[in-house]
Design a protein around this motif. Structure first.
Motif, PDB file in Angstrom:
ATOM      1  N   LEU A   1     -11.325   0.135   0.542  1.00  0.00           N
ATOM      2  CA  LEU A   1     -11.526   1.555   0.240  1.00  0.00           C
ATOM      3  C   LEU A   1     -12.707   1.740  -0.698  1.00  0.00           C
ATOM      4  CD1 LEU A   1      -7.908   2.939  -0.230  1.00  0.00           C
ATOM      5  CD2 LEU A   1      -9.315   2.879   1.831  1.00  0.00           C
ATOM      6  N   PRO A   2     -13.477   2.816  -0.562  1.00  0.00           N
ATOM      7  CA  PRO A   2     -14.593   3.063  -1.474  1.00  0.00           C
ATOM      8  C   PRO A   2     -14.111   3.166  -2.911  1.00  0.00           C
ATOM      9  CG  PRO A   2     -14.692   4.526   0.438  1.00  0.00           C
ATOM     10  CD  PRO A   2     -13.354   3.846   0.492  1.00  0.00           C
ATOM     11  N   SER A   3     -14.909   2.640  -3.821  1.00  0.00           N
ATOM     12  CA  SER A   3     -14.512   2.650  -5.234  1.00  0.00           C
ATOM     13  C   SER A   3     -14.415   4.061  -5.795  1.00  0.00           C
ATOM     14  CB  SER A   3     -15.502   1.826  -6.060  1.00  0.00           C
ATOM     15  OG  SER A   3     -16.820   2.341  -5.903  1.00  0.00           O
ATOM     16  N   THR A   4     -15.137   4.999  -5.176  1.00  0.00           N
ATOM     17  CA  THR A   4     -15.104   6.384  -5.650  1.00  0.00           C
ATOM     18  C   THR A   4     -13.991   7.191  -5.001  1.00  0.00           C
ATOM     19  OG1 THR A   4     -16.767   6.937  -3.967  1.00  0.00           O
ATOM     20  CG2 THR A   4     -17.561   6.427  -6.185  1.00  0.00           C
ATOM     21  N   GLY A   5     -13.171   6.561  -4.159  1.00  0.00           N
ATOM     22  CA  GLY A   5     -12.091   7.265  -3.482  1.00  0.00           C
ATOM     23  C   GLY A   5     -12.470   7.605  -2.056  1.00  0.00           C
ATOM     24  N   ASN A   6     -11.475   7.659  -1.196  1.00  0.00           N
ATOM     25  CA  ASN A   6     -11.720   7.902   0.221  1.00  0.00           C
ATOM     26  C   ASN A   6     -11.489   9.371   0.552  1.00  0.00           C
ATOM     27  OD1 ASN A   6     -12.543   7.100   2.699  1.00  0.00           O
ATOM     28  ND2 ASN A   6     -10.629   6.134   3.314  1.00  0.00           N
ATOM     29  N   THR A   7     -12.113   9.833   1.641  1.00  0.00           N
ATOM     30  CA  THR A   7     -11.949  11.217   2.069  1.00  0.00           C
ATOM     31  C   THR A   7     -10.771  11.387   3.019  1.00  0.00           C
ATOM     32  OG1 THR A   7     -13.544  10.854   3.864  1.00  0.00           O
ATOM     33  CG2 THR A   7     -14.391  11.735   1.779  1.00  0.00           C
ATOM     34  N   ASP A   8     -10.070  10.318   3.331  1.00  0.00           N
ATOM     35  CA  ASP A   8      -8.889  10.379   4.188  1.00  0.00           C
ATOM     36  C   ASP A   8      -7.794   9.548   3.540  1.00  0.00           C
ATOM     37  OD1 ASP A   8      -7.251  11.006   6.267  1.00  0.00           O
ATOM     38  OD2 ASP A   8      -8.206   9.711   7.746  1.00  0.00           O
ATOM     39  N   ASP A   9      -6.527   9.985   3.716  1.00  0.00           N
ATOM     40  CA  ASP A   9      -5.453   9.207   3.120  1.00  0.00           C
ATOM     41  C   ASP A   9      -5.230   7.933   3.926  1.00  0.00           C
ATOM     42  OD1 ASP A   9      -4.594  10.861   5.160  1.00  0.00           O
ATOM     43  OD2 ASP A   9      -2.672  11.330   4.248  1.00  0.00           O
ATOM     44  N   THR A  10      -4.496   6.985   3.324  1.00  0.00           N
ATOM     45  CA  THR A  10      -4.322   5.664   3.922  1.00  0.00           C
ATOM     46  C   THR A  10      -2.884   5.208   3.743  1.00  0.00           C
ATOM     47  OG1 THR A  10      -6.612   5.057   3.428  1.00  0.00           O
ATOM     48  CG2 THR A  10      -5.074   3.252   3.857  1.00  0.00           C
TER      49      THR A  10
END
Length: 409
Positions: free
Chosen positions: A393-402
């Motif tokens: 996952l991107p360190s800045t947070g993802n734009t979709d849940d997981t």
């Protein structure tokens, strides 16, 4: 051709327009020449000081809101790692040569993050366009009164729009909190799976509404066997959370009475036709038979599960793939396939938030997942689940849940 040597300090000083750098605690770290000139402060008066100690709110104006709005914008940048463009605002500044005398200023600010090597916000770039002259008189001491009225009206409308946006942001934040609570209630920790370790994770997306479409489930089957499933509802927020809860419960019930995963997904597809918002939902279901050491699976438009063998080989279970739920006008039987496993192999099911990125092909994400699984194949499920989220996952947070399930077979 030699690469030119650029003095970025000199470039920063010469940047046109007011630009300052602040720490995440909103303490001045630097400011360019235009900022110092137009703000009427020296660099020594700024460095190491909290921004609103240097530029407090005008105490003579009870309606002043420039400080509150600027602080809220900067803190959003620190919290989200995203740029924040503010509406036009009035921010009076005390004359440094005449204490107690406040000068009217109108600013058009933009606040942007500078990320450090750890992916967190290291600095906030505070860029301000000075537009005070637009609100001053034109053509003489009294100026053009009509233009002044129009400008004031524009400023008022901009402030009103900003207030509406702030109320919407707060409403979205409240919806996110409710949706996350609902998600937590519907996605409990897995129950006992015998001697087989299992780990589950749910990671919400960054943003007010991008949450609550994904689910996972582990279902006990006759003969001490196990069904493992993940799914992803199109949409976000409370509506998606409600649809997710209905589909998760329906699939759990179908798995307990179906002869195999294809029949369970087929039943779920029939049910989804009568649930608003269930269209285009993706899901994958696996039935694990411990006696025969086989995994039978069926996939409806979902990324394939990954089977990690003891030697590090990663096999994607992609031989029984079909369109998402309600994607076809007519109802057709779903396919299923079977693959063997050895004791000690690891099965990983996940939703697309773990692998998909808007700027790359899905095969790139699958390859990244396979590399991580091979490298960490000996890790316990709980450790492996955390490692996958940290690495993929991107360190800045993802734009979709997981959603993620790791099961040691």
């Amino acid at each position: 051709m030699r690469k030119p040597q650029i003095d970025y300090t000199a470039v920063f000083r010469a940047l046109p327009g007011m630009v300052a750098l602040l720490t995440p605690d909103l303490v001045y770290a630097d400011a360019n020449d235009d900022f110092l000139r137009l703000a009427g402060r020296t660099l020594e008066q700024l460095l190491g000081r909290y921004i609103f100690d240097v530029f407090p709110e005008n105490p003579n104006d009870p309606a002043a809101a420039g400080m509150r709005e600027t602080r809220a914008s900067m803190l959003r940048v620190v919290a989200t790692g995203e740029r924040d463009t503010m509406a036009l605002l009035r921010y009076d500044i005390e004359d440094p040569q005449r204490p107690g005398v406040w000068r009217e200023h109108y600013w058009s600010p933009v606040n942007a993050p500078v990320l450090g090597s750890d992916g967190r916000v290291a600095l906030v770039v505070h860029r301000v366009e000075e537009v005070t002259e637009l609100f001053h008189a034109r053509g003489g001491p009294n100026g053009d009164s009509r233009a002044r009225v129009l400008e004031a009206e524009l400023y008022t409308r901009a402030r009103e729009l900003q207030q509406v946006n702030e109320r919407l942001r707060q409403a979205h934040a409240r919806e996110r909190e409710v949706a996350l609570a609902l998600q937590a209630a519907m996605l409990p920790a897995p129950g006992p799976t015998g001697p087989h370790e299992a780990a589950v994770r749910y990671r919400p997306a960054v943003g007010a509404l991008n949450v609550c479409g994904d689910w996972y489930d582990l279902v006990d089957l006759p003969g001490d066997n196990l069904a493992v499933a993940v799914g992803d509802v199109v949409g976000h927020g409370l509506a998606a959370a409600g649809v997710m809860g209905q589909l998760r419960s329906a699939l759990s019930a179908a798995c307990r009475v179906a002869d195999g995963p294809a029949q369970a997904v087929e039943a779920l597809g029939l049910y989804a036709r009568f649930v608003d918002g269930a269209e285009a939902t993706t899901v994958v279901t696996t039935f694990i038979d411990w006696d025969s050491h086989t995994i039978t699976y069926s996939c409806a438009g979902h990324p394939p599960p990954a089977l990690v063998r003891l030697d590090g080989t990663v096999v994607f279970l992609d031989q029984a793939t079909d369109p998402p739920l309600v994607a076809r006008p007519e109802h057709l039987p779903r396919p299923q396939a079977r693959t063997p496993f050895a004791e000690g192999d690891t099965l990983v099911l996940y939703t697309d938030g773990l692998i998909e990125r808007r700027d790359e092909d899905i095969d790139t994400g699958l390859g990244r997942l396979a590399d991580s699984l091979t490298h960490h194949r000996h890790a316990a499920p709980e450790t492996l689940a955390d490692v996958l989220l940290a690495e993929l996952l991107p360190s800045t947070g993802n734009t979709d849940d997981t959603a993620l399930i790791v099961l040691r077979l």
